[in-house]
Design a protein around this motif. Sequence first.
Motif, PDB file in Angstrom:
ATOM      1  N   GLY A   1      10.635  60.547   8.158  1.00  0.00           N
ATOM      2  CA  GLY A   1      11.478  61.494   7.442  1.00  0.00           C
ATOM      3  C   GLY A   1      12.500  62.140   8.346  1.00  0.00           C
ATOM      4  O   GLY A   1      13.682  62.273   7.987  1.00  0.00           O
ATOM      5  N   VAL A   2      12.074  62.540   9.534  1.00  0.00           N
ATOM      6  CA  VAL A   2      12.988  63.167  10.495  1.00  0.00           C
ATOM      7  C   VAL A   2      14.081  62.183  10.916  1.00  0.00           C
ATOM      8  O   VAL A   2      15.259  62.547  11.031  1.00  0.00           O
ATOM      9  CB  VAL A   2      12.202  63.670  11.724  1.00  0.00           C
ATOM     10  N   ALA A   3      13.691  60.935  11.130  1.00  0.00           N
ATOM     11  CA  ALA A   3      14.656  59.928  11.580  1.00  0.00           C
ATOM     12  C   ALA A   3      15.761  59.687  10.557  1.00  0.00           C
ATOM     13  O   ALA A   3      16.860  59.247  10.916  1.00  0.00           O
ATOM     14  CB  ALA A   3      13.926  58.627  11.887  1.00  0.00           C
ATOM     15  N   ALA A   4      15.488  59.980   9.288  1.00  0.00           N
ATOM     16  CA  ALA A   4      16.475  59.726   8.233  1.00  0.00           C
ATOM     17  C   ALA A   4      17.424  60.901   8.004  1.00  0.00           C
ATOM     18  O   ALA A   4      18.331  60.811   7.170  1.00  0.00           O
ATOM     19  CB  ALA A   4      15.742  59.405   6.927  1.00  0.00           C
ATOM     20  N   ILE A   5      17.265  61.990   8.745  1.00  0.00           N
ATOM     21  CA  ILE A   5      18.092  63.188   8.538  1.00  0.00           C
ATOM     22  C   ILE A   5      19.433  63.034   9.243  1.00  0.00           C
ATOM     23  O   ILE A   5      19.494  62.676  10.421  1.00  0.00           O
ATOM     24  CB  ILE A   5      17.357  64.441   9.076  1.00  0.00           C
ATOM     25  N   ASP A   6      20.514  63.331   8.534  1.00  0.00           N
ATOM     26  CA  ASP A   6      21.858  63.233   9.108  1.00  0.00           C
ATOM     27  C   ASP A   6      22.329  64.541   9.734  1.00  0.00           C
ATOM     28  O   ASP A   6      23.010  64.537  10.756  1.00  0.00           O
ATOM     29  CB  ASP A   6      22.863  62.796   8.029  1.00  0.00           C
ATOM     30  N   ASP A   7      21.987  65.661   9.113  1.00  0.00           N
ATOM     31  CA  ASP A   7      22.448  66.963   9.595  1.00  0.00           C
ATOM     32  C   ASP A   7      21.798  67.299  10.934  1.00  0.00           C
ATOM     33  O   ASP A   7      20.563  67.299  11.060  1.00  0.00           O
ATOM     34  CB  ASP A   7      22.109  68.041   8.560  1.00  0.00           C
ATOM     35  N   ASP A   8      22.617  67.610  11.947  1.00  0.00           N
ATOM     36  CA  ASP A   8      22.102  67.817  13.307  1.00  0.00           C
ATOM     37  C   ASP A   8      21.130  68.993  13.386  1.00  0.00           C
ATOM     38  O   ASP A   8      20.067  68.900  14.003  1.00  0.00           O
ATOM     39  CB  ASP A   8      23.261  68.053  14.286  1.00  0.00           C
ATOM     40  N   GLY A   9      21.496  70.125  12.796  1.00  0.00           N
ATOM     41  CA  GLY A   9      20.638  71.299  12.865  1.00  0.00           C
ATOM     42  C   GLY A   9      19.308  71.057  12.184  1.00  0.00           C
ATOM     43  O   GLY A   9      18.246  71.416  12.709  1.00  0.00           O
ATOM     44  N   THR A  10      19.350  70.438  11.012  1.00  0.00           N
ATOM     45  CA  THR A  10      18.119  70.142  10.288  1.00  0.00           C
ATOM     46  C   THR A  10      17.237  69.195  11.081  1.00  0.00           C
ATOM     47  O   THR A  10      16.018  69.391  11.186  1.00  0.00           O
ATOM     48  CB  THR A  10      18.443  69.527   8.916  1.00  0.00           C
ATOM     49  N   ARG A  11      17.854  68.169  11.645  1.00  0.00           N
ATOM     50  CA  ARG A  11      17.065  67.201  12.413  1.00  0.00           C
ATOM     51  C   ARG A  11      16.415  67.856  13.619  1.00  0.00           C
ATOM     52  O   ARG A  11      15.257  67.581  13.944  1.00  0.00           O
ATOM     53  CB  ARG A  11      17.937  66.030  12.850  1.00  0.00           C
ATOM     54  N   GLN A  12      17.123  68.776  14.280  1.00  0.00           N
ATOM     55  CA  GLN A  12      16.559  69.437  15.455  1.00  0.00           C
ATOM     56  C   GLN A  12      15.353  70.290  15.078  1.00  0.00           C
ATOM     57  O   GLN A  12      14.294  70.211  15.704  1.00  0.00           O
ATOM     58  CB  GLN A  12      17.621  70.314  16.123  1.00  0.00           C
ATOM     59  N   VAL A  13      15.506  71.107  14.042  1.00  0.00           N
ATOM     60  CA  VAL A  13      14.417  72.006  13.656  1.00  0.00           C
ATOM     61  C   VAL A  13      13.212  71.216  13.146  1.00  0.00           C
ATOM     62  O   VAL A  13      12.061  71.514  13.490  1.00  0.00           O
ATOM     63  CB  VAL A  13      14.895  73.023  12.604  1.00  0.00           C
ATOM     64  N   LEU A  14      13.457  70.196  12.346  1.00  0.00           N
ATOM     65  CA  LEU A  14      12.333  69.420  11.833  1.00  0.00           C
ATOM     66  C   LEU A  14      11.701  68.539  12.913  1.00  0.00           C
ATOM     67  O   LEU A  14      10.520  68.189  12.808  1.00  0.00           O
ATOM     68  CB  LEU A  14      12.763  68.586  10.617  1.00  0.00           C
ATOM     69  N   THR A  15      12.452  68.223  13.943  1.00  0.00           N
ATOM     70  CA  THR A  15      11.846  67.540  15.098  1.00  0.00           C
ATOM     71  C   THR A  15      10.866  68.474  15.789  1.00  0.00           C
ATOM     72  O   THR A  15       9.751  68.079  16.153  1.00  0.00           O
ATOM     73  CB  THR A  15      12.925  67.083  16.093  1.00  0.00           C
ATOM     74  N   TRP A  16      11.261  69.742  15.973  1.00  0.00           N
ATOM     75  CA  TRP A  16      10.327  70.722  16.547  1.00  0.00           C
ATOM     76  C   TRP A  16       9.088  70.855  15.660  1.00  0.00           C
ATOM     77  O   TRP A  16       7.969  70.939  16.158  1.00  0.00           O
ATOM     78  CB  TRP A  16      11.000  72.088  16.685  1.00  0.00           C
ATOM     79  N   LEU A  17       9.303  70.878  14.346  1.00  0.00           N
ATOM     80  CA  LEU A  17       8.177  71.038  13.425  1.00  0.00           C
ATOM     81  C   LEU A  17       7.272  69.809  13.473  1.00  0.00           C
ATOM     82  O   LEU A  17       6.036  69.938  13.450  1.00  0.00           O
ATOM     83  CB  LEU A  17       8.705  71.269  12.004  1.00  0.00           C
ATOM     84  N   ARG A  18       7.870  68.617  13.545  1.00  0.00           N
ATOM     85  CA  ARG A  18       7.082  67.391  13.689  1.00  0.00           C
ATOM     86  C   ARG A  18       6.276  67.415  14.982  1.00  0.00           C
ATOM     87  O   ARG A  18       5.092  67.037  15.018  1.00  0.00           O
ATOM     88  CB  ARG A  18       8.012  66.190  13.659  1.00  0.00           C
ATOM     89  N   ASP A  19       6.910  67.866  16.069  1.00  0.00           N
ATOM     90  CA  ASP A  19       6.197  67.961  17.347  1.00  0.00           C
ATOM     91  C   ASP A  19       5.048  68.963  17.258  1.00  0.00           C
ATOM     92  O   ASP A  19       3.974  68.732  17.821  1.00  0.00           O
ATOM     93  CB  ASP A  19       7.151  68.375  18.459  1.00  0.00           C
ATOM     94  N   LEU A  20       5.271  70.058  16.545  1.00  0.00           N
ATOM     95  CA  LEU A  20       4.206  71.047  16.382  1.00  0.00           C
ATOM     96  C   LEU A  20       3.026  70.427  15.644  1.00  0.00           C
ATOM     97  O   LEU A  20       1.862  70.659  16.000  1.00  0.00           O
ATOM     98  CB  LEU A  20       4.727  72.267  15.623  1.00  0.00           C
ATOM     99  N   PHE A  21       3.299  69.629  14.636  1.00  0.00           N
ATOM    100  CA  PHE A  21       2.225  68.948  13.909  1.00  0.00           C
ATOM    101  C   PHE A  21       1.483  67.976  14.818  1.00  0.00           C
ATOM    102  O   PHE A  21       0.250  67.991  14.897  1.00  0.00           O
ATOM    103  CB  PHE A  21       2.801  68.207  12.700  1.00  0.00           C
ATOM    104  N   GLY A  22       2.230  67.138  15.530  1.00  0.00           N
ATOM    105  CA  GLY A  22       1.594  66.150  16.394  1.00  0.00           C
ATOM    106  C   GLY A  22       0.775  66.779  17.501  1.00  0.00           C
ATOM    107  O   GLY A  22      -0.367  66.373  17.767  1.00  0.00           O
ATOM    108  N   LEU A  23       1.331  67.792  18.154  1.00  0.00           N
ATOM    109  CA  LEU A  23       0.625  68.421  19.269  1.00  0.00           C
ATOM    110  C   LEU A  23      -0.556  69.261  18.780  1.00  0.00           C
ATOM    111  O   LEU A  23      -1.552  69.403  19.500  1.00  0.00           O
ATOM    112  CB  LEU A  23       1.592  69.269  20.086  1.00  0.00           C
TER     113      LEU A  23
END
Length: 706
Positions: A586-608
């Motif tokens: 889902g994160v990989a499919a995001i075009d908006d830079d700000g959205t992708r950055q924040v959801l990458t942090w959120l994905r990392d929070l889930f994984g970690l």
Amino acid sequence: MADVIRSKKPSTHRHTPEGGAPTAAHSAAEAAEARIDVAGVTAMLLGTWAEARLESREMIKDPAFWQIHGQPMPEHRERVLGQLHAFVAAEAAGRAYPVEYGGKADNGGNLASFEELVLADPSMQIKAGVQWGLFGSAIQQLGTESHHEKWLADVRTLALPGAFAMTEMGHGSDVAAIGTTATYDVEAGEFVIHTPFRAATKEFLGNAALHGRAATVFAQLITGGVNYGVHCFFVPIRDENGQMLPGVTSEDDGVKGGLNGIDNGRLAFDHVRIPRENLLNRYGDVAPDGTYSSDIPSPGRRFFTMLGALVQGRVSLDGAATTGAALAEYIAITYANQRRQFDSGTGTDEVVLLDYGKHQRRLLPRLAQTYAQFFAHDQLLRTYDGVFSGAHDTPDERENLETLAAALKPLSTWNALDTIQECREACGGAGFMAENRLVDLHHDLDVYATFEGDNNILLQLVGKRLLSDFAAQFKEKDAAALARFAVGQTAGRIFHGAGLRTLGQSVADFGSTARSVELGLRAEQQHELLAGRVEQMVTDIATALRPASKLSQAEAAALFNEHQSELIEAARAHGELLQWEAFAEGVAAIDDDGTRQVLTWLRDLFGLSLIEKHLAWHLINGRLSTQRAASVGRYVDRLCARLRPHAQDLVDAFGFEAEHVRAPIALGGERARQDEARAYYAAQRASGTAPISEKTLRKQAAAGGR
């Protein structure tokens, strides 16, 4: 009093009482960081069938669909029945049924719209699921055209309310062992439905206590003295006036721990006769002379094919539990952004709850989990629609669907209960008030963990599939290939167990925990750790169970039982991996830079957070060095602080409106109280009428005595 001027970084001041951080940025704008496109994220979370979800949300904005806190059970039951009639009037019922029977042949949209009903009243949602998703779907999926012609239109319009009679007092998840019998009488051309003992009584059936006029009854089909296993039969239970038919007994389950708007009850049958044609015969039939036939010769495969046709219950529970968790998080995080507790001791405002590190730790990893579930559920729903629309209806795809649903439903329903309870506690006494919904939500969703199969049993099914897939790797392999695998496994065990990998990590990590995180806990490493854990767990279990083929049946069962807990844990790890992968896609499919950055942090929070939860396993198995393992928790803390300014945006992106939330503490009630209190104290200070504290008086006295 004006808001305190806040810095761009979360406070690290060690002298703030109770660990508060009064200078933490409350929004991405204050933090001068990239922000998510809230509307864009809402569209992502609504998923493939966004239009169906929005239609359902719009419909349930009507107060007629809302749960009334504390309503007595009899009135609640009648209210929910009336709500189902309102669905019919709004043409919102039976969306998955064929067009010729009033439906829309929309399988994915049907479940998507159904899942949203949890926002109004979970009792209403589940009763709708009983009528159109279980009773009606049994007729649709297990019956043939003649059955559809007789009953589907009336099921859709609620002219024929019904129960789904599978579970028995003595057998829940073990459907194959149910005791109810359906014995064919050749001379009469009828099946005789019978409850031979008390434990074979059908139990926990929605619509059984009051409203149902028929039931789809699962029973052992016996003809010619042979038991052909579990099949489904259409059995009338009440007449048009609501009176029980001869031979049918109903008992009311009464008050339950939740979902008291549903008339759950028991059904028992004393030699009740039904026409031969009432056998729902898509997968097995009985001719007038009693001859049994089926296109599926294997009894086991036939049984699982019939149950697989009803997989939509598990799919929808995964989605509804995710939406329920999201509602709890919206309430708790919105409240935490407004409720203040403890001042800094320097005359500043009291600290907003979400500024506290512990509060962030309580809520934000669970928020990340729920986001992962939204992404994973949309993939599950697409798989379901592909199978039931016929676009991808193959045996392999059906098996994949069953496994995926069995892997995800336990995780989401368990998480819903954990999340709702944590959100309730995070809101203090306000969370315990019925008007703020968290207590009722927990009560109503409690049974989701055992609906459609106990979660542990479902995960055992997943574990068996993992073992089957593992064994398939070696089918038709020669001895040399097996030897190479054995050597590789041994090498791997030495590599991990002797610490060679962890030694390499320690060298790379030397002197810098921050560098350790950046080097070793990025997305690729998260996936490696999560996937590697599943692979090793399955390999270890398969190796331990290998002797079973040479043991007696009893000994093999005992050996399996020794490793049952490990198998279920491996299946749970597999489900977590699926959720992480869906989030990453889902994160990989995001075009908006700000959205992708924040959801990458959120994905990392889930994984970690997953890695942190299983940290002991990663250490014991040499997957992480001690230094890098120690950095996981600190990085989770850093991610929580980084995501704190985005928390409100992330829950706003769920797209809930006031009519969906209906919790005063999250709809301005708490903010109004806080603003009133701050204005009161500000006015006192401005007028010079504010009393001084005893501590100040003592300081003044001490200064005057010098």
